[in-house]
Design a protein around this motif. Sequence first.
Motif, mmCIF file in Angstrom:
data_model
loop_
_atom_site.group_PDB
_atom_site.id
_atom_site.type_symbol
_atom_site.label_atom_id
_atom_site.label_comp_id
_atom_site.label_asym_id
_atom_site.label_seq_id
_atom_site.Cartn_x
_atom_site.Cartn_y
_atom_site.Cartn_z
ATOM 1 N N TYR A 54 3.039 4.936 -13.328
ATOM 2 C CA TYR A 54 3.447 4.944 -11.929
ATOM 3 C C TYR A 54 4.839 5.526 -11.764
ATOM 4 O O TYR A 54 5.677 5.448 -12.669
ATOM 5 C CB TYR A 54 3.445 3.517 -11.356
ATOM 6 N N TYR A 55 5.069 6.049 -10.547
ATOM 7 C CA TYR A 55 6.400 6.476 -10.141
ATOM 8 C C TYR A 55 6.725 5.815 -8.809
ATOM 9 O O TYR A 55 5.872 5.748 -7.909
ATOM 10 C CB TYR A 55 6.498 7.994 -9.988
ATOM 11 N N VAL A 56 7.967 5.336 -8.672
ATOM 12 C CA VAL A 56 8.424 4.684 -7.446
ATOM 13 C C VAL A 56 9.780 5.264 -7.076
ATOM 14 O O VAL A 56 10.728 5.192 -7.867
ATOM 15 C CB VAL A 56 8.545 3.153 -7.621
ATOM 16 N N ILE A 109 9.948 3.220 1.635
ATOM 17 C CA ILE A 109 9.915 4.671 1.480
ATOM 18 C C ILE A 109 8.474 5.162 1.485
ATOM 19 O O ILE A 109 7.604 4.612 0.804
ATOM 20 C CB ILE A 109 10.614 5.097 0.182
ATOM 21 N N GLU A 110 8.229 6.213 2.260
ATOM 22 C CA GLU A 110 6.954 6.912 2.197
ATOM 23 C C GLU A 110 7.040 7.890 1.034
ATOM 24 O O GLU A 110 7.750 8.891 1.102
ATOM 25 C CB GLU A 110 6.684 7.662 3.503
ATOM 26 N N PRO A 143 0.833 -1.209 0.000
ATOM 27 C CA PRO A 143 0.000 0.000 0.000
ATOM 28 C C PRO A 143 0.865 1.257 0.000
ATOM 29 O O PRO A 143 1.789 1.397 0.809
ATOM 30 C CB PRO A 143 -0.801 -0.127 1.305
ATOM 31 N N GLY A 144 0.610 2.147 -0.948
ATOM 32 C CA GLY A 144 1.384 3.378 -1.038
ATOM 33 C C GLY A 144 2.775 3.210 -1.595
ATOM 34 O O GLY A 144 3.567 4.154 -1.566
#
Length: 270
Positions: free
Chosen positions: A58-60, A256-257, A47-48
């Motif tokens: 998407y980006y990570v 990572i948040e 999640p997140g």
Amino acid sequence: MAGRFEELAERIYTDGIVGERGAFDTEWVDRLGADIEALFQEALARPGGAIGRGPNRYYVEIHPERIRGFVDLVSHPWVTGVCEAVLGAKYQIVEIGFDVPLPGAVNQPWHRDFPAPEETRRDRRLTSLAFNITTVDVTPEMGPFEIAPGTQWDDSPEFEHGMFPPRSHWPRYEELGQRRLTRRGDISARSALTIHRGTANRSDTPRPTLVLGVDAPGAGNDERHDLAVTREFHERLPPGVREHLPCRVVDRLEPIEQRHTIEGLVMGAP
């Protein structure tokens, strides 16, 4: 050699982007691609873990040591030369992550990645760079990255959140726009203020791209990110890399948040 990088810096100030064909061998890039695929699946399962940048896009953000070639990347002579020429000898690495436009990704609205800082608006000085490396050979059907050269200086109160020009400005960007058909091994450096967009991926293949963000001292983009490395990794870093990597040093990495959200990209182009 210094003269070459001064010329590249001048082109970044003029066009907002430069590139180097074949900076890395394809075997290195294929390892990078395998790392990104594994990290992407890991992020999607958490999640997140991944931020939407539009439908099917998407980006990570990741920890540096999760990429096997991190040191190769940040110590590459082209990367260090461009950083020093544009940002100064004390440049700081503040971000590493990747974008993945999946099949079905749509056109993004034209945008910049964050509002122009006062140094750019007032003094016409660039204080950050974004480096991009594709892990696939990009075709026109795969939704190439598109950029409008020279628009890093655009400034208008009509820009929503300082980042999104109104639709009335889009015809100019479409006229200027250049789609980048990059190949495995190529690298580019750009001002993230140069107006750009991801285009629609009409293929059956994802188009992953590594992103490396670098600041001049005091630029402040580190506030949008949270770089951390383990003590063991930090100790193994060459001094020439460590001095440019202000980050938290920890005993154990935590997920990572994700901080660098760009709300205006979530729905794609209106």
